[in-house]
Enzyme design. Structure first.
Site, PDB file in Angstrom:
ATOM      1  CG  ASP A 101     -13.827   3.181   7.141  1.00 46.09           C
ATOM      2  OD1 ASP A 101     -15.038   3.455   7.010  1.00 46.09           O
ATOM      3  OD2 ASP A 101     -13.003   3.273   6.212  1.00 46.09           O
ATOM      4  CE  LYS A 103      -3.768   2.081   2.730  1.00 45.52           C
ATOM      5  NZ  LYS A 103      -4.654   1.847   3.904  1.00 45.52           N
TER       6      LYS A 103
END
Length: 407
Positions: free
Chosen positions: A135, A41
């Site tokens: 989240d 990432k």
């Protein structure tokens, strides 16, 4: 290999992109020294000069490093230099729950319970360390080929009780998130229950044309429990309670309730059936997996020697019986011929050599045998998916009233 001008983590060779979001992109890469495939990432070029985002990115890596469990994507390395920042993590070879819901719709009760159980296990291990995800949503649940799941993307996770701004993905935000209340495990329990509802029905419990209306629904409207199967309504009511104190206090506590409700409503083997169902749904989207699944073992037939491991079972099959019968008939005919010849008055003995050319028949090998609501969500908080091929950026919402178009 990297695009022109793109920085790459030394020691890894990029294979292809897996997804991208507001905070950067995720790629499939191979570690040079041993060939292990990983997900990397990368923080976007636009944000790598923003010290606030770099600090947050570093914080995500630190949190991943503490979550060493089978229910999360494991941190392998964090690399930061003047050229960029990257999180190297375990590659989860699966597809996001969002892709399954978008392609196939509701999963069915047992599979929805299995998703909820795996999600709660992942959240429980984070809660045990004092971490609140904040989240939780279908994009952040990765379903693997065997039907098991893992939790990813801790981009806006914080320590329980820490002061934090209102952030999250609006359709999954608990009432206290909208008002900027302190994050706690019941916040994640609420989001997990919204996802559970979505797995059961194919839609979210609260749907509104504006952010302000959506906030009001989450804060005051009763959940439409009549839309879910009767045995599961108590779970939905508990998980979607408006007051955090009326929800299960942690993911682990909710998990205990789930086990009891599932066994009573769907039998002791509900999880096995649910996992098989999830594996089948994920298998329909195998082309979206980061890498190919292991191929089934090839069956080989030796023409030189055939062994039957269980003769009794083989003899019980009709083709075997037919073959044996034919052999017996042949033997009887041969015996009859011999007897006839033996009874002749003038027997003739003949020496003869026969040359037989066996024919080998090669056996035939049998051929081995995406309506999700695509709502536009409000202003995204930079975050990228860990391993999903189609990453959906994490969203952020300010407390109401706010007017941009939302779910």
């Amino acid at each position: 290999m990297h695009g022109e001008g793109q920085w790459g983590v030394p020691g890894y060779t990029e294979i292809r992109d897996l997804g991208s979001g507001a905070s950067g992109r995720v790629v499939l890469a191979r570690r040079d020294h041993d060939g292990v495939e990983v997900a990397i990432k990368y923080l976007s070029d636009e944000l790598k000069t923003d010290m606030g985002f770099v600090a947050r990115f570093r914080h995500e890596a630190r949190l991943l490093g503490t979550l060493q469990s089978q229910y999360h994507a494991r941190l392998i390395d964090y690399v930061e230099s003047g050229q960029g920042a990257a999180i190297v993590m375990e590659l989860i070879n699966g597809v996001s729950l969002r892709e399954i819901l978008r392609s196939e719709g509701p999963t069915g009760p047992e599979a929805a319970l299995t998703v909820l159980k795996g999600s709660l296990q992942g959240l429980a291990s984070a809660h045990a360390l004092g971490v609140v995800h904040r989240d939780f949503k279908p994009e952040n649940v990765m379903v693997q080929g065997d039907g098991t799941s893992k939790l990813v993307d801790f981009g806006i996770a914080v320590k329980a009780g820490e002061g934090a701004s209102a952030a999250g993905t609006p359709p999954y935000m608990a009432p206290e998130q909208w008002s900027g209340g302190p994050p706690a495990p019941p916040t994640d329990v609420y989001a997990a229950t919204v996802v559970f509802f979505e797995c059961l029905t194919g839609t979210r419990p609260f749907r509104a044309p504006t952010i302000a209306a959506l906030a009001r629904q989450h804060q005051s409207s009763p959940p439409p429990v009549d839309e879910v199967p009767a045995p599961l309504r108590s779970l939905v009511e508990r998980g979607l309670a408006k007051e955090p104190g009326r929800r299960p206090p942690s993911a682990e506590a909710f998990l205990t309730e789930l086990e009891a409700v599932a066994a009573e409503g769907y039998g002791s083997d509900w999880e096995e059936r649910g996992r098989r169902r999830l594996a089948a749904l994920a298998g329909l989207l195998v082309l979206l997996f980061p890498t190919a699944l292991d191929e089934p073992a090839q069956t080989q037939t030796s023409l030189a020697e055939t062994r039957f491991r269980d003769p009794a079972r083989v003899l019980g099959k009709l083709p075997a019986k037919i073959a044996i019968g034919a052999t017996a008939v042949g033997v009887l005919v041969a015996v009859a011929v011999v007897i006839a010849n033996a009874s002749s008055d003038t027997p003739v003995l003949r020496a003869q050599t026969s040359t037989a050319s066996p024919t080998t028949a090669v056996p035939a090998t049998p051929e081995p045998e995406e309506s999700d609501e695509t709502d536009e969500e409000p202003t995204p908080t930079p975050s990228a998916e860990a391993t999903t091929p189609k990453a959906t950026p994490t969203q952020s919402a300010a407390p109401p009233p706010v007017q941009p178009t939302a779910t």
